[in-house]
Every structure is written in C-alpha cells, then in structure tokens.
Design a protein around this motif. Structure first.
Motif, short mmCIF file in Angstrom:
data_model
loop_
_atom_site.label_atom_id
_atom_site.label_comp_id
_atom_site.label_asym_id
_atom_site.label_seq_id
_atom_site.Cartn_x
_atom_site.Cartn_y
_atom_site.Cartn_z
N SER A 1 0.83 -1.20 0.00
CA SER A 1 0.00 0.00 0.00
C SER A 1 0.86 1.25 0.00
CB SER A 1 -0.92 0.02 1.22
OG SER A 1 -1.71 1.19 1.23
N LEU A 2 0.39 2.26 -0.70
CA LEU A 2 0.97 3.60 -0.68
C LEU A 2 -0.12 4.61 -0.40
CD1 LEU A 2 3.36 3.47 -3.79
CD2 LEU A 2 4.05 3.52 -1.38
N ALA A 3 0.20 5.61 0.42
CA ALA A 3 -0.72 6.69 0.71
C ALA A 3 -0.02 8.01 0.39
CB ALA A 3 -1.13 6.66 2.18
N SER A 4 -0.62 8.82 -0.45
CA SER A 4 0.02 10.03 -0.96
C SER A 4 -0.17 11.20 0.01
CB SER A 4 -0.54 10.39 -2.34
OG SER A 4 0.01 11.61 -2.81
N TYR B 1 -4.12 0.19 -2.38
CA TYR B 1 -3.78 -1.13 -1.86
C TYR B 1 -3.80 -2.10 -3.03
CZ TYR B 1 -5.05 0.78 2.76
OH TYR B 1 -5.13 1.54 3.90
N TRP B 2 -2.83 -2.99 -3.11
CA TRP B 2 -2.83 -3.98 -4.19
C TRP B 2 -2.14 -5.26 -3.75
CZ3 TRP B 2 0.49 0.12 -3.87
CH2 TRP B 2 1.86 -0.13 -4.03
N HIS B 3 -2.48 -6.34 -4.48
CA HIS B 3 -1.86 -7.63 -4.20
C HIS B 3 -0.54 -7.68 -4.95
CE1 HIS B 3 -1.17 -11.78 -3.34
NE2 HIS B 3 -2.30 -11.86 -2.65
N ASN B 4 0.53 -7.82 -4.19
CA ASN B 4 1.87 -7.78 -4.74
C ASN B 4 2.12 -8.86 -5.77
OD1 ASN B 4 4.71 -6.99 -4.82
ND2 ASN B 4 5.13 -8.77 -3.54
N PHE B 5 1.45 -10.01 -5.66
CA PHE B 5 1.69 -11.13 -6.57
C PHE B 5 0.62 -11.23 -7.65
CE2 PHE B 5 3.59 -12.73 -2.45
CZ PHE B 5 4.89 -12.36 -2.80
N ARG B 6 -0.27 -10.25 -7.73
CA ARG B 6 -1.26 -10.20 -8.81
C ARG B 6 -1.07 -8.98 -9.69
NH1 ARG B 6 -7.17 -10.43 -7.23
NH2 ARG B 6 -7.35 -11.23 -9.35
N VAL B 7 -0.45 -7.94 -9.15
CA VAL B 7 -0.31 -6.66 -9.86
C VAL B 7 1.13 -6.18 -9.73
CG1 VAL B 7 -1.03 -4.25 -9.91
CG2 VAL B 7 -2.73 -6.03 -9.48
N LEU B 8 1.76 -5.92 -10.88
CA LEU B 8 3.09 -5.30 -10.89
C LEU B 8 2.92 -3.80 -10.71
CD1 LEU B 8 3.99 -7.29 -14.04
CD2 LEU B 8 5.40 -7.48 -12.00
N HIS B 9 3.87 -3.17 -10.03
CA HIS B 9 3.78 -1.72 -9.85
C HIS B 9 5.06 -1.05 -10.32
CE1 HIS B 9 5.71 -3.08 -6.10
NE2 HIS B 9 6.19 -1.86 -5.95
N SER B 10 4.94 0.21 -10.68
CA SER B 10 6.07 0.97 -11.20
C SER B 10 5.90 2.45 -10.84
CB SER B 10 6.17 0.81 -12.73
OG SER B 10 5.02 1.36 -13.36
N ARG B 11 6.95 3.22 -11.12
CA ARG B 11 6.92 4.66 -10.89
C ARG B 11 7.89 5.34 -11.83
NH1 ARG B 11 10.16 6.37 -5.97
NH2 ARG B 11 11.76 6.48 -7.59
#
Length: 352
Positions: A161-164, A278-288
């Motif tokens: 999870s990340l909160a801005s 919030y996201w499932h780490n093993f279902r969704v790849l994330h980037s920035r």
C-alpha cells in the motif's frame, strides 16, 4: 501452501484468456485508474474522521482494526479486500481531504484501514512498519528512497500500500499492470518462453545462501496466476551460486519486461494527496516514473507491507521469502542490503 503444478501444459490449459479472467484487465479494457477507484462518501469520511479523533495521541503502529472498526469503514474495507483478492487485484481509495489531517493523523488512517487487510510487516532492519517513500540520502541505493524510475516489479509481501501526502512538481507517475494480462500476452505471442518463466530461478535466503528450489516468475495453480518479478534477487542468487542466469530465462525476463511496460496494459496515474492504493503484490506489478522535487514541495508517500488475511494458492517461495525477510529485519539486517552492485547486474541482465 500449494506447490507449483508439476504439469505446466495442463496448468496452462486451465487458465482462460483475458476475456475469461477478471484479473487480466488492461488499461484499455479495464478503465485505467478509474477502473480500480472507490470514492469515499460522506458517511465513510465521517467514520474515518471519528476514528482519527478517537485515537489521538496513539502511536501509529499500535492502531488496530477495531480502532477503525465502524460499520461504514468495515464495509468499505470488505469491498476493498474483494477487489484485491478476487477482483482486479488493486483498489485506489479517493476522497480523503488531507488538509484536515497532520501526517501523523493520516498515517493512523493508512495503518487503521490496512489493518482490515492484513498484518503490517517490518520494511527494513530499522523495524519500520510504516515507511516513508521520499528522496533522501541513500547510500544503499534503495529505490523507494530515490527519485529515479522504478520499472514494473513486485516486492516481497502479499499486500502492498501507498498513501500520498505530497506530490512532486514533475513526474512520480504510478503504474499498475495485471500479472494475468502479461501472462496472457506472452502465451499468445511467445508461448515458448512460458516454461522458463514458470520454472523460474533460485532466490537468496541470506547474503551467502539461496533456496534449494526455484521460485517461478509465474505461478499457475488451479487457474490462479501469480507473479514474482524481483530481478535484483535473481542477480544476487546467481552471484551466490557463481553461475550466469540461464540464457533462456534471461530471454524470457527481457520479453516479460517489455510486455509489462506496454501502455495499453498499464494503468498510469498520479496519486493525489489523500489517496491510498492497496494492491496484491503477486497479482499486480507496480512501477513509478522518475520525479523532480522543488524547494518546499518534496514528494512523500507512506508505505505498508501487509501479510494478507486472505490467500490464494501460490507456488513455493512467494510467501516463504517474505517470512525470511521478516526474520532478518527482526534480527536487524536484510539480504536486500546495498543494491548498487545488484543494480548494475540487473541492468546488464535486462539490457544485454
């Protein structure tokens, strides 16, 4: 814990196409960031505000699910848990007016909502169960403390999870990509690479030890597709074993990386102050994307790593590695360590 299917071809036959897999969304067919957004209503916001006031003076990491247990909040987070575990794998909560709260108060909101989804893990040897994602002096070259681009990847724990809090003047665009959608593209365009991705490679268990089994990049069990894509660990394991990463696996990883970066697959968005993902780490790849701070405006997000309350079957290694990291952080060290050498190795591996 289920092991990976020992008959990959049969496992693939049980996995439907993107039209049959609700988790295999793309930016074009899933509505982008809008498709994962839940906008909070006044009753939810009032309940959250009441919980903030009721927990005034408490340390953030002492906050429990019960502290944010009003029926309106519980219903919201039950819906979010469905999105993460059974839906698209991610949810973006929007509508919190961050100007009403200090950073400490917003951190309690973040932690309290997250407690509905799982148990917070320590994120480093500093024992930080809530992390600060920002540019700061960073001798170990950790990505979350830099302003550089972070390509599509996974981290280590089941739910992230990340909160801005503050956005940067330029850049800092987040990206989410469905693991099932990436799998679907590779199966259609380069099925010859799936065997290597489903076999995977060893992962480190310490600074000089590795697993005695291979951790798949793609876990395919009973129609569930999971992904573990952390190239730095693959590079470290190869260094420890004193061997090159197998050529076919390198080819597969490079194609995997190009697919995961396709704009038509990636939901790209800039998290606004007050938004929480919030996201499932093993279902969704994330980037920035890279970002640029300016005086008086320095990008800041809060971060959680959570052990999920709910699970779906994944190959051996996915959850085991997170348990190993927890043990190391509790002991005051981490196999992640200084990543400068690993970053060079990963660049050479992925770029050739």
């Amino acid at each position: 814990m289920a092991d990976i299917d020992t008959a990959p071809e049969r496992a693939r036959e049980r996995v439907g196409s993107s039209e049959e897999q609700p988790a295999a969304w793309s930016a074009t067919n899933g509505g982008g960031a809008e498709g994962i957004t839940r906008r909070l209503g006044i009753v939810q916001l009032d309940a959250i505000d009441a919980a903030v006031r009721a927990t005034e003076g408490r340390e953030t990491t002492t906050i429990t699910r019960a502290d944010f247990g009003a029926p309106e909040i519980t219903a919201l987070m039950d819906a979010a848990r469905y999105d993460i575990i059974q839906g698209r794998g991610a949810v973006l909560l929007s509508g919190i007016d961050i100007s009403r709260y200090s950073v400490d108060q917003f951190a309690r909101i973040h932690f309290g909502l997250g407690a509905h989804l799982g148990r917070a893990a320590e994120q480093s040897e500093r024992h930080d169960r809530i992390g600060y994602v920002r540019k700061e002096p960073n001798p170990e070259k950790r990505g979350y403390l830099s302003d550089t681009e972070l390509g599509p990847h996974t981290d280590y724990h089941g739910i992230l999870s990340l909160a801005s809090v503050v956005t940067s003047e330029e850049g800092g665009v987040s990206g989410f990509v469905s693991a099932a959608a990436v799998y679907d593209v590779i199966r259609r365009e380069r099925p010859d690479l799936l065997e290597a991705l489903e076999e995977g490679y060893y992962y480190p268990t310490g600074l000089d030890s590795v697993t005695d089994y291979k951790v798949p990049t793609f876990s395919v069990i009973d129609g569930h597709i999971g992904v573990y894509a952390y190239v730095l660990f693959i590079v470290r394991a190869a260094m420890i074993r004193g061997e090159p990463v197998p050529a076919k696996f390198v080819e597969a990883l490079r194609f995997f990386n190009t697919v995961a970066r396709r704009p038509e697959l990636m939901a790209s968005f800039t998290m606004q102050p007050g938004e929480i993902a919030y996201w499932h780490n093993f279902r969704v790849l994330h980037s920035r994307t890279s970002f640029r701070n300016t005086p008086g405006r320095e990008r800041l997000l809060l971060r959680l790593w959570l052990h999920p309350r709910d699970h779906f079957p994944l190959a051996k290694g996915f959850y085991e590695i997170s348990d190993i990291l927890d043990q190391q952080h509790a002991q005051g060290f981490s196999m992640v360590g200084n990543t400068e050498e690993l970053l060079r190795g990963a660049y050479e591996l992925m770029r050739g």
